[in-house]
Motif scaffolding. Sequence first.
Motif, PDB file in Angstrom:
ATOM      1  N   ARG A 219      -1.192  -8.093   6.327  1.00  0.00           N
ATOM      2  CA  ARG A 219      -0.436  -7.850   5.090  1.00  0.00           C
ATOM      3  C   ARG A 219      -1.362  -7.861   3.880  1.00  0.00           C
ATOM      4  NH1 ARG A 219       3.450 -12.441   2.625  1.00  0.00           N
ATOM      5  NH2 ARG A 219       4.258 -11.339   0.828  1.00  0.00           N
TER       6      ARG A 219
ATOM      7  N   THR B  79      -2.434  -4.508   1.710  1.00  0.00           N
ATOM      8  CA  THR B  79      -2.097  -4.553   0.284  1.00  0.00           C
ATOM      9  C   THR B  79      -3.340  -4.325  -0.577  1.00  0.00           C
ATOM     10  OG1 THR B  79      -0.262  -6.049   0.729  1.00  0.00           O
ATOM     11  CG2 THR B  79      -1.061  -5.956  -1.528  1.00  0.00           C
TER      12      THR B  79
ATOM     13  N   SER C 238       2.997   2.529  -5.293  1.00  0.00           N
ATOM     14  CA  SER C 238       2.227   1.532  -4.554  1.00  0.00           C
ATOM     15  C   SER C 238       3.093   0.337  -4.185  1.00  0.00           C
ATOM     16  CB  SER C 238       1.028   1.072  -5.374  1.00  0.00           C
ATOM     17  OG  SER C 238       0.150   2.144  -5.596  1.00  0.00           O
TER      18      SER C 238
ATOM     19  N   VAL D 201       3.923  -1.131  -0.440  1.00  0.00           N
ATOM     20  CA  VAL D 201       3.799  -2.533  -0.030  1.00  0.00           C
ATOM     21  C   VAL D 201       5.120  -3.029   0.549  1.00  0.00           C
ATOM     22  CG1 VAL D 201       3.459  -4.886  -0.885  1.00  0.00           C
ATOM     23  CG2 VAL D 201       1.931  -3.080  -1.612  1.00  0.00           C
TER      24      VAL D 201
ATOM     25  N   GLU E  48       5.679  -4.598   4.259  1.00  0.00           N
ATOM     26  CA  GLU E  48       6.311  -5.897   4.471  1.00  0.00           C
ATOM     27  C   GLU E  48       7.567  -5.790   5.326  1.00  0.00           C
ATOM     28  OE1 GLU E  48       6.765  -7.591   0.588  1.00  0.00           O
ATOM     29  OE2 GLU E  48       4.671  -8.250   0.538  1.00  0.00           O
TER      30      GLU E  48
END
Length: 189
Positions: free
Chosen positions: A143, A147, A161, A165, A169
């Motif tokens: 993660r 990121t 963006s 993300v 997730e």
Amino acid sequence: MTKSAVSVVDAGPTIAREPRPFLYLEPARLPLRSVEIDSGSLARLDDAVSASIPALVRSLVDYTIARQNKSALERGTSQPIQLSVLNRRRRAARSWIVAILAGRVDSGTLHAVSNQWIPTLAGTGHDLRKSARPGRAFVEFVRGAITACIFDEFEENLVPSAKAVFAVETVLAAHLAAVQQVARAAFAK
């Protein structure tokens, strides 16, 4: 221009910052009913991360080896990683990262994540009970790495963006839930 010998102290009020804990990813609720990931978010994710897949794979494998070496040093059973094990971890890491970037949360992918890829990366073998704790650590590592790849350049609009993300997730929450579900089922046996 000379420096003054008198120091100027800012007499303004200081604001005490409240320390906040790091927010770990919460697992999704299984069974997944309908996880819809925006295709635009997946396209942005692919643009941002596809060139970094080899680096992500290497860093994930290095992280798994470092975790394994740390626990082996604590037990006093330190041994080098065999080449065949290293290659299996590389294949598992690459397959998992490609599945994340594709937004795959179907039952076949969840089965592969929880029964093959995470146990291979953790080095737990067929004992799925031991893969839950390292699985959470691997999810958080991936993660953070993805990121970082998404936010590596300046942009005027951060909304695409942020959506990318969110997509990462969402996928990782489903993968984490699958790993934990398999570990719970293995404990129940």
